[in-house]
Design a protein around this motif. Structure first.
Motif, short mmCIF file in Angstrom:
data_model
loop_
_atom_site.label_atom_id
_atom_site.label_comp_id
_atom_site.label_asym_id
_atom_site.label_seq_id
_atom_site.Cartn_x
_atom_site.Cartn_y
_atom_site.Cartn_z
N PHE A 133 55.38 48.22 -28.13
CA PHE A 133 55.93 48.35 -29.49
C PHE A 133 55.28 47.34 -30.42
O PHE A 133 54.89 47.67 -31.54
N ALA A 134 55.18 46.08 -29.97
CA ALA A 134 54.58 45.04 -30.81
C ALA A 134 53.13 45.37 -31.15
O ALA A 134 52.68 45.15 -32.28
N SER A 135 52.40 45.90 -30.18
CA SER A 135 51.00 46.26 -30.40
C SER A 135 50.88 47.37 -31.43
O SER A 135 50.05 47.32 -32.34
N ALA A 136 51.73 48.41 -31.30
CA ALA A 136 51.71 49.52 -32.26
C ALA A 136 52.11 49.04 -33.65
O ALA A 136 51.55 49.48 -34.66
N LEU A 201 48.22 58.51 -17.17
CA LEU A 201 47.65 57.50 -18.05
C LEU A 201 48.66 56.39 -18.35
O LEU A 201 48.31 55.21 -18.37
N GLN A 202 49.92 56.77 -18.58
CA GLN A 202 50.94 55.77 -18.88
C GLN A 202 51.15 54.84 -17.70
O GLN A 202 51.36 53.64 -17.87
N TYR A 203 51.09 55.38 -16.48
CA TYR A 203 51.23 54.55 -15.28
C TYR A 203 50.04 53.59 -15.18
O TYR A 203 50.21 52.40 -14.87
N MET A 204 48.85 54.11 -15.42
CA MET A 204 47.64 53.28 -15.34
C MET A 204 47.68 52.13 -16.35
O MET A 204 47.26 51.00 -16.07
N LEU A 205 48.22 52.42 -17.55
CA LEU A 205 48.17 51.45 -18.64
C LEU A 205 49.47 50.66 -18.79
O LEU A 205 49.65 49.94 -19.77
N ALA A 206 50.36 50.78 -17.81
CA ALA A 206 51.68 50.14 -17.92
C ALA A 206 51.59 48.64 -18.19
O ALA A 206 52.38 48.10 -18.96
N ASN A 207 50.62 47.97 -17.59
CA ASN A 207 50.47 46.53 -17.77
C ASN A 207 49.38 46.16 -18.77
O ASN A 207 49.02 44.98 -18.89
N TYR A 208 48.88 47.16 -19.48
CA TYR A 208 47.79 46.92 -20.44
C TYR A 208 48.09 47.60 -21.78
O TYR A 208 47.40 48.54 -22.19
N PRO A 209 49.12 47.14 -22.50
CA PRO A 209 49.48 47.77 -23.78
C PRO A 209 48.38 47.69 -24.83
O PRO A 209 48.27 48.57 -25.68
N ASP A 210 47.55 46.65 -24.76
CA ASP A 210 46.47 46.53 -25.74
C ASP A 210 45.42 47.62 -25.53
O ASP A 210 44.85 48.15 -26.50
N ILE A 211 45.16 47.98 -24.27
CA ILE A 211 44.20 49.06 -24.00
C ILE A 211 44.78 50.38 -24.48
O ILE A 211 44.08 51.21 -25.08
N ALA A 212 46.07 50.59 -24.22
CA ALA A 212 46.73 51.81 -24.68
C ALA A 212 46.63 51.92 -26.20
O ALA A 212 46.35 53.00 -26.74
N ILE A 215 43.21 53.01 -27.31
CA ILE A 215 43.02 54.45 -27.11
C ILE A 215 43.61 55.23 -28.29
O ILE A 215 42.97 56.12 -28.86
N LEU A 216 44.84 54.88 -28.65
CA LEU A 216 45.51 55.58 -29.76
C LEU A 216 44.74 55.36 -31.06
O LEU A 216 44.58 56.29 -31.86
N GLU A 217 44.28 54.13 -31.26
CA GLU A 217 43.54 53.79 -32.47
C GLU A 217 42.24 54.59 -32.55
O GLU A 217 41.88 55.14 -33.58
N THR A 218 41.55 54.67 -31.42
CA THR A 218 40.26 55.34 -31.37
C THR A 218 40.37 56.83 -31.64
O THR A 218 39.60 57.41 -32.39
N THR A 223 50.74 58.88 -29.81
CA THR A 223 51.27 58.66 -28.47
C THR A 223 50.25 59.13 -27.43
O THR A 223 49.35 59.93 -27.74
N ILE A 224 50.42 58.64 -26.20
CA ILE A 224 49.54 59.06 -25.11
C ILE A 224 49.61 60.58 -24.91
O ILE A 224 48.61 61.23 -24.61
N ALA A 225 50.81 61.13 -25.11
CA ALA A 225 50.99 62.58 -24.91
C ALA A 225 50.22 63.41 -25.93
O ALA A 225 50.03 64.61 -25.73
N ASP A 226 49.77 62.80 -27.03
CA ASP A 226 49.03 63.52 -28.08
C ASP A 226 47.53 63.51 -27.85
O ASP A 226 46.78 64.12 -28.62
N ILE A 227 47.06 62.83 -26.83
CA ILE A 227 45.61 62.75 -26.58
C ILE A 227 45.05 64.14 -26.31
O ILE A 227 45.62 64.90 -25.53
N PRO A 228 43.93 64.51 -26.94
CA PRO A 228 43.33 65.83 -26.68
C PRO A 228 42.97 65.98 -25.21
O PRO A 228 42.44 65.06 -24.58
N LYS A 229 43.25 67.13 -24.66
CA LYS A 229 42.99 67.38 -23.24
C LYS A 229 41.51 67.18 -22.90
O LYS A 229 41.17 66.71 -21.82
N SER A 230 40.63 67.53 -23.84
CA SER A 230 39.19 67.42 -23.59
C SER A 230 38.75 65.96 -23.44
O SER A 230 37.64 65.69 -22.98
N LYS A 231 39.60 65.01 -23.86
CA LYS A 231 39.24 63.60 -23.80
C LYS A 231 39.88 62.88 -22.61
O LYS A 231 39.66 61.68 -22.42
#
Length: 251
Positions: A133-136, A201-212, A215-218, A223-231
């Motif tokens: 939340f703080a990162s977002a 993806l959420q499990y992978m990034l659970a301890n890395y909120p800055d990386i998550a 991804i959203l910024e890029t 949200t992670i659920a909105d990421i295009p399937k092709s990516k």
């Protein structure tokens, strides 16, 4: 008798009309749009115009590991504009408010005359924990200030305004680098990752909120659920590379 009934019906209709009129007025007050600026803005517009003329060029100072470019953080932006704002009687405040069950960031530009303008953005973290939340929130604070003050960043590859940008795009495509090789959001936004992929993806990034957040910024999604399937594959691969580097793994 008929005349009496008519007068009675007329009174009833008048009473009903008055009742409806009152309810309509009440409803207008309830549903009236919450203003995004003060009733008058002459002084703040003049002050902002002068302040913008004094803003220095703002350079990047941070790197985005997913977009393979740089950006300016909130501190650099505020240090660059604070003096010009103060000299023209302007200040910025940012606070979060609850709208039903949603968290909204309110960024308000205030003038010493008490005039103001503001922008509002909903905060949607990719994971329900305080770090994410703080990162977002920090990212949205930066974007909101840039939008409100119409700030541009030197060599920003997302401003779509030149040959330098297109040269970088062509290099990305040729080398196959960069998770965000300028995909078409309009074409891909209708095909988000599956629930299983989102959970992975959420499990992978659970301890890395800055990386998550990167991804959203890029990918310009909330949200992670909105990421295009092709990516999905590129996101997962790049995220794993960064995590491996941080943990000292070679593979």
């Amino acid at each position: 008798m008929e005349q009496t009934d008519f007068k009675s019906q007329l009174k009833d209709l008048e009473a009903l009309e008055e009742f409806i009129s009152k309810r309509v007025d009440e409803q207008k007050k309830v549903t009236a749009l919450d203003p995004y600026e003060s009733s008058s803005t002459g002084e703040i517009c003049s002050a902002l115009a002068k302040a913008q003329g004094s803003f220095p060029p703002i350079n990047t100072n941070r790197a985005n590991n997913f977009l393979f470019n740089q950006y300016s953080d909130l501190d650099v932006i505020m240090q660059s504009v604070r003096q010009a704002l103060a000299e023209n009687g302007l200040s910025i405040t940012q606070q979060t408010k609850l709208d039903d069950d949603k968290t909204v960031l309110v960024t308000r530009l205030r003038h010493e005359s008490s005039q103001w303008i503001e922008t509002r953005s909903r905060i949607i973290p990719s994971k329900n924990d305080i770090q994410t939340f703080a990162s977002a929130l920090k990212a949205m604070k930066r974007h909101s200030i840039m939008a409100l003050l119409n700030i541009t960043i030197v060599d920003d590859l997302d401003d779509d305004d030149g040959e330098h940008d297109m040269k970088e795009v062509r290099l990305e495509r040729t080398k196959g680098t960069g998770i965000n090789t300028r995909y078409s959001a309009k074409k891909e936004s209708f095909h988000p990752v599956s629930q299983h992929e989102s959970n992975e993806l959420q499990y992978m990034l659970a301890n890395y909120p800055d990386i998550a957040e990167q991804i959203l910024e890029t990918l310009k999604v909330q949200t992670i659920a909105d990421i295009p399937k092709s990516k999905f594959g590129a996101v997962k691969e790049q995220a794993q590379k960064i995590i491996n580097t941080r943990e000292g793994k070679t593979r």
